[in-house]
Design a protein around this motif. Structure first.
Motif: not given
Lengths: 253, 112
Positions: A165-184
């Protein structure tokens, strides 16, 4: 010489030349003062003038002081508001790391094996799945999101690049870790909504772990400035050409 | 007496002719100088009637009195006090005193 003058002037009076002189001075002063008083009577009384001019000078001084103070205060305020503005913009643009309560979501490929004749791709995470998760998080009010350590900015892409998966032109493979700040709570409920993202992905056995935390950290975006083609339009022109054209930020990836 | 009246007339004439104007800022100074001159003239007339008029004493008295008055005015301005009043009152009192003595002399002359 002296004798001659003495002859002309009465010797008794010769002594009193000083008296005559001072009398003359007195007369001179009297007339001058008289004339000056006449002039003053035509205008405001002198003392009033003096008082008024003194007050005027005082007021002018006060005005200058106040003006300087005002300038100082406005400058300081401007600087403060500008600093606050810049801090806000930096947070929005993802230039600073952020911390706060939020979610850590881990997504991994399905462990189910594809039945014969079935498309194997269905059991692998795709960019669309991640995009749906991210979209749901944003809709639920996430303030900052990162994917495998890459901050998602306004220009970030999420795209399959082969098995990675390419994000910001940087590639990474599974597993993917999404961190989100907000009301949990809100974020978690948005994901676990009936018929929502989690439900859909579960069908294919894609593993998804959602853990609310009181404090998570989202790293800053540390790539180069994404603007190579776009230039800012001055505000006046923008209002003139309202609706005439879109100012699209170049996706300079 | 006569000589002083002549001097006074000459002075008034000069004042009419001369185009000098007193600046407003120096108005106080001039009023004090005026009363100093008035005091000196009356003092001189009185001394003349006493028969002990001395030119040097008279002139030096006039100059020194005027100078002191000027200093008082300046000092008063700096301190924000109406010190020139002191000079005005002192000179004014002396003028009245001298006038009283002169009047008595003249009354004496008449009765004699």
């Amino acid at each position: 010489m002296l004798n001659k003058i003495g002859d002309v002037i009465n010797p008794e009076n010769q002594n009193r030349i000083g008296l005559a002189f001072v009398s003359m001075v007195l007369g001179l002063l009297l007339t001058l003062q008289f004339r000056a008083t006449l002039v003053q009577k035509e205008s405001l009384p002198f003392q009033r003038i003096e008082e008024l001019s003194a007050r005027l000078i005082d007021t002018e001084k006060e005005r200058d002081n106040l003006r300087a103070a005002l300038r100082e205060v406005t400058e300081r305020q401007e600087m403060e508001s500008r600093a606050a503005n810049v801090a806000d913009l930096e947070m929005t643009a993802g230039l600073v790391g952020l911390t706060g309560p939020g979610l850590v979501i881990t997504i991994d490929d399905s462990k189910k094996t594809a039945k014969t004749g079935e498309n194997m791709n269905l059991y692998v995470i795709h960019d669309e799945d991640i995009l749906r998760v991210v979209n749901e998080l944003r809709a639920a009010g996430a303030e900052a999101i990162s994917l495998n350590g890459q901050r998602l900015t306004a220009n970030s892409e999420i795209r399959c690049a082969g098995p990675t998966m390419s994000v910001n032109n940087v590639r990474s493979a599974a597993p993917f870790e999404i961190i989100a700040i907000g009301d949990s709570g809100t974020l978690e409920n948005a994901l676990k909504m009936r018929g929502g993202v989690v439900d859909t992905l579960k069908v294919w056995g894609i593993q998804m772990a959602i853990s609310p935390r009181t404090s998570v950290q989202v790293p800053p975006f540390n790539g180069p400035s994404p603007f190579r083609h776009a230039k800012p339009v001055p505000k006046e022109e923008l209002t003139k050409a309202k609706g005439a054209g879109k100012t699209a930020g170049g996706n300079a990836q | 007496m006569i000589i002083s009246i002549v001097g006074l007339s000459v002075g008034i004439l000069l004042g009419m002719i001369c185009p000098l104007d007193i600046p407003v800022a120096y108005s106080r100074l001039f009023s004090v100088a005026l009363i100093a001159a008035l005091d000196s003239v009356f003092g001189g007339i009185r001394a003349d009637m006493d028969g002990k008029f001395d030119n040097t004493i008279f002139l030096s008295g006039f100059v020194v009195n005027a100078l002191l008055a000027a200093v008082l005015v300046y000092l008063g301005d700096q301190l924000g006090m109406d010190l020139y009043m002191v000079a005005l009152i002192a000179f004014g009192l002396r003028v009245f005193q001298n006038l009283a003595i002169i009047r008595r002399y003249m009354l004496d002359k008449k009765t004699n």
